[in-house]
Design an enzyme around this catalytic site. Sequence first.
Site, PDB file in Angstrom:
ATOM      1  N   LYS A  29       0.830  -1.217   0.000  1.00  0.00           N
ATOM      2  CA  LYS A  29       0.000   0.000   0.000  1.00  0.00           C
ATOM      3  C   LYS A  29       0.867   1.270   0.000  1.00  0.00           C
ATOM      4  CE  LYS A  29      -1.959  -1.037   3.932  1.00  0.00           C
ATOM      5  NZ  LYS A  29      -1.171  -2.234   4.308  1.00  0.00           N
ATOM      6  N   ARG A 104      -9.374   1.561   9.276  1.00  0.00           N
ATOM      7  CA  ARG A 104      -8.953   0.202   9.627  1.00  0.00           C
ATOM      8  C   ARG A 104      -9.983  -0.549  10.442  1.00  0.00           C
ATOM      9  NH1 ARG A 104      -2.934   0.726   9.251  1.00  0.00           N
ATOM     10  NH2 ARG A 104      -2.077  -1.307   9.726  1.00  0.00           N
ATOM     11  N   ARG A 143      11.698  -5.569   4.385  1.00  0.00           N
ATOM     12  CA  ARG A 143      11.523  -4.122   4.152  1.00  0.00           C
ATOM     13  C   ARG A 143      12.582  -3.294   4.889  1.00  0.00           C
ATOM     14  NH1 ARG A 143       5.798  -1.815   5.097  1.00  0.00           N
ATOM     15  NH2 ARG A 143       6.009  -2.998   7.017  1.00  0.00           N
ATOM     16  N   ARG A 176      11.692  -1.197  10.481  1.00  0.00           N
ATOM     17  CA  ARG A 176      10.673  -0.774  11.439  1.00  0.00           C
ATOM     18  C   ARG A 176      10.639  -1.752  12.609  1.00  0.00           C
ATOM     19  NH1 ARG A 176       5.202   0.380   8.138  1.00  0.00           N
ATOM     20  NH2 ARG A 176       4.354  -0.968   9.752  1.00  0.00           N
ATOM     21  N   ARG A 187      -0.037  -8.549  13.939  1.00  0.00           N
ATOM     22  CA  ARG A 187      -0.508  -7.520  12.989  1.00  0.00           C
ATOM     23  C   ARG A 187      -1.447  -8.149  11.957  1.00  0.00           C
ATOM     24  NH1 ARG A 187       4.736  -4.941  10.627  1.00  0.00           N
ATOM     25  NH2 ARG A 187       3.267  -3.806   9.328  1.00  0.00           N
TER      26      ARG A 187
HETATM   27  P1  AP5 Z   1       4.851  -1.556   1.677  1.00  0.00           P
HETATM   28  O1  AP5 Z   1       4.441  -0.752   0.500  1.00  0.00           O
HETATM   29  O2  AP5 Z   1       5.675  -0.896   2.730  1.00  0.00           O
HETATM   30  O3  AP5 Z   1       3.577  -2.294   2.328  1.00  0.00           O
HETATM   31  P2  AP5 Z   1       2.345  -1.733   3.151  1.00  0.00           P
HETATM   32  O4  AP5 Z   1       1.118  -2.392   2.634  1.00  0.00           O
HETATM   33  O5  AP5 Z   1       2.360  -0.238   3.191  1.00  0.00           O
HETATM   34  O6  AP5 Z   1       2.707  -2.355   4.555  1.00  0.00           O
HETATM   35  P3  AP5 Z   1       2.711  -1.776   6.043  1.00  0.00           P
HETATM   36  O7  AP5 Z   1       3.383  -2.824   6.861  1.00  0.00           O
HETATM   37  O8  AP5 Z   1       3.283  -0.394   6.098  1.00  0.00           O
HETATM   38  O9  AP5 Z   1       1.205  -1.726   6.354  1.00  0.00           O
HETATM   39  P4  AP5 Z   1       0.551  -1.635   7.718  1.00  0.00           P
HETATM   40  O10 AP5 Z   1      -0.829  -1.326   7.319  1.00  0.00           O
HETATM   41  O11 AP5 Z   1       0.712  -2.784   8.620  1.00  0.00           O
HETATM   42  O12 AP5 Z   1       1.419  -0.491   8.472  1.00  0.00           O
HETATM   43  P5  AP5 Z   1       1.007   0.929   9.034  1.00  0.00           P
HETATM   44  O13 AP5 Z   1       2.226   1.741   9.045  1.00  0.00           O
HETATM   45  O14 AP5 Z   1      -0.211   1.437   8.376  1.00  0.00           O
HETATM   46  O15 AP5 Z   1       5.622  -2.853   1.111  1.00  0.00           O
HETATM   47  C1  AP5 Z   1       6.129  -3.838   1.990  1.00  0.00           C
HETATM   48  C2  AP5 Z   1       7.451  -4.398   1.410  1.00  0.00           C
HETATM   49  O16 AP5 Z   1       7.165  -5.105   0.189  1.00  0.00           O
HETATM   50  C3  AP5 Z   1       8.478  -3.306   1.027  1.00  0.00           C
HETATM   51  O17 AP5 Z   1       9.759  -3.771   1.323  1.00  0.00           O
HETATM   52  C4  AP5 Z   1       8.285  -3.128  -0.493  1.00  0.00           C
HETATM   53  O18 AP5 Z   1       9.500  -2.749  -1.122  1.00  0.00           O
HETATM   54  C5  AP5 Z   1       7.857  -4.533  -0.929  1.00  0.00           C
HETATM   55  N1  AP5 Z   1       6.889  -4.512  -2.028  1.00  0.00           N
HETATM   56  C6  AP5 Z   1       5.863  -3.640  -2.223  1.00  0.00           C
HETATM   57  N2  AP5 Z   1       5.143  -3.973  -3.310  1.00  0.00           N
HETATM   58  C7  AP5 Z   1       5.734  -5.100  -3.813  1.00  0.00           C
HETATM   59  C8  AP5 Z   1       5.434  -5.924  -4.946  1.00  0.00           C
HETATM   60  N3  AP5 Z   1       4.392  -5.678  -5.758  1.00  0.00           N
HETATM   61  N4  AP5 Z   1       6.237  -7.008  -5.168  1.00  0.00           N
HETATM   62  C9  AP5 Z   1       7.288  -7.270  -4.330  1.00  0.00           C
HETATM   63  N5  AP5 Z   1       7.621  -6.510  -3.259  1.00  0.00           N
HETATM   64  C10 AP5 Z   1       6.839  -5.440  -2.991  1.00  0.00           C
HETATM   65  O19 AP5 Z   1       0.580   0.556  10.540  1.00  0.00           O
HETATM   66  C11 AP5 Z   1       1.510   0.243  11.539  1.00  0.00           C
HETATM   67  C12 AP5 Z   1       0.798   0.222  12.894  1.00  0.00           C
HETATM   68  O20 AP5 Z   1       0.277   1.538  13.183  1.00  0.00           O
HETATM   69  C13 AP5 Z   1      -0.408  -0.703  13.005  1.00  0.00           C
HETATM   70  O21 AP5 Z   1      -0.027  -2.026  13.330  1.00  0.00           O
HETATM   71  C14 AP5 Z   1      -1.207  -0.023  14.120  1.00  0.00           C
HETATM   72  O22 AP5 Z   1      -0.656  -0.322  15.397  1.00  0.00           O
HETATM   73  C15 AP5 Z   1      -0.984   1.465  13.861  1.00  0.00           C
HETATM   74  N6  AP5 Z   1      -2.004   2.047  12.975  1.00  0.00           N
HETATM   75  C16 AP5 Z   1      -1.797   2.608  11.744  1.00  0.00           C
HETATM   76  N7  AP5 Z   1      -2.935   3.057  11.234  1.00  0.00           N
HETATM   77  C17 AP5 Z   1      -3.917   2.778  12.145  1.00  0.00           C
HETATM   78  C18 AP5 Z   1      -5.318   2.994  12.148  1.00  0.00           C
HETATM   79  N8  AP5 Z   1      -5.948   3.564  11.114  1.00  0.00           N
HETATM   80  N9  AP5 Z   1      -6.005   2.564  13.228  1.00  0.00           N
HETATM   81  C19 AP5 Z   1      -5.384   1.981  14.296  1.00  0.00           C
HETATM   82  N10 AP5 Z   1      -4.055   1.745  14.328  1.00  0.00           N
HETATM   83  C20 AP5 Z   1      -3.325   2.141  13.266  1.00  0.00           C
END
Ligand code: AP5
Length: 238
Positions: A29, A104, A143, A176, A187
């Site tokens: 994403k 979420r 990552r 991270r 997660r």
């Molecule tokens: P990447 O693009 O970084 O993936 P992503 O989907 O953004 O993954 P995240 O882990 O950031 O999502 P998340 O939703 O868990 O984290 P968030 O920060 O929102 O890609 C991942 C890897 O794959 C990279 O190395 C990339 O290079 C590679 N890649 C990408 N596309 C590829 C492809 N097509 N092919 C091969 N490789 C590829 O949340 C973190 C924490 O914050 C949560 O656990 C929670 O505690 C809190 N939080 C955040 N938002 C909320 C909310 N709205 N409500 C409550 N808690 C929240």
Amino acid sequence: MDKTMEKATEHLGSLHRAVVFLGPPGAGKGTQAKELARMFGVPHLSTGDMLRECIAHGTPLGLQAKPIMERGELVPDSLVLKMVKQRIQNADCSAGFVFDGFPRTVAQAQYFGELLKRCGYEQPLVVHFAIDPALVLKRITGRRLCKIGGEIYNIFERPTKVPGRCDKDGGELEQRPDDREEIVKPRLEAYARQTAPLVAYYRRLGRLHDVDAAQSVEEVSRRVLEVVQGHDAQSGGS
Ligand code: AP5
């Protein structure tokens, strides 16, 4: 960027709406949201990034969120919603924005819908990053992020030219804290329990478009652009 993408960016109009990227951790994403926001010249908003910034600055919200995020759980809706409300009222969101990692929970989605209505937007266009959870573990543990610009890499799939250094600004790369294998499981469980119901929620509203997130970065980008530009074969109501 491949030739298809280069060609597509020549014809981009304005976004003027809220786009939401929905999908499990590691689905890609953030990678795609940064690119789409750049192409349309609108902000890329990520509640995860906002919360990590609060933690880095030691704000009261950061202090509350830190232990929760370290356990791989979701931060309570009340805290996240206050933060989102403030952010999307900024002037830079007036031409649209791309949200990744929000909403979420169903409660967040309902509140967001109301908020958008008050800002003159319709319900968001939701791009669902569909991927087998078993595939995301390698993506997450591999990552690495640039400490300066937040650029996203992967030691297996998208390595930098110089190991440990960002291709764009030479910044040091870091992992991270919640990308450790033992935190990835909770997660993914939180996603299945609290966030996956949003797929049905937005599908019912006719706002959801599926993208096969197991494809290459370039192929996913192409498909996302197709959805956002309204050339999607599905009847998502956009
Ligand atoms: P990447 O693009 O970084 O993936 P992503 O989907 O953004 O993954 P995240 O882990 O950031 O999502 P998340 O939703 O868990 O984290 P968030 O920060 O929102 O890609 C991942 C890897 O794959 C990279 O190395 C990339 O290079 C590679 N890649 C990408 N596309 C590829 C492809 N097509 N092919 C091969 N490789 C590829 O949340 C973190 C924490 O914050 C949560 O656990 C929670 O505690 C809190 N939080 C955040 N938002 C909320 C909310 N709205 N409500 C409550 N808690 C929240």
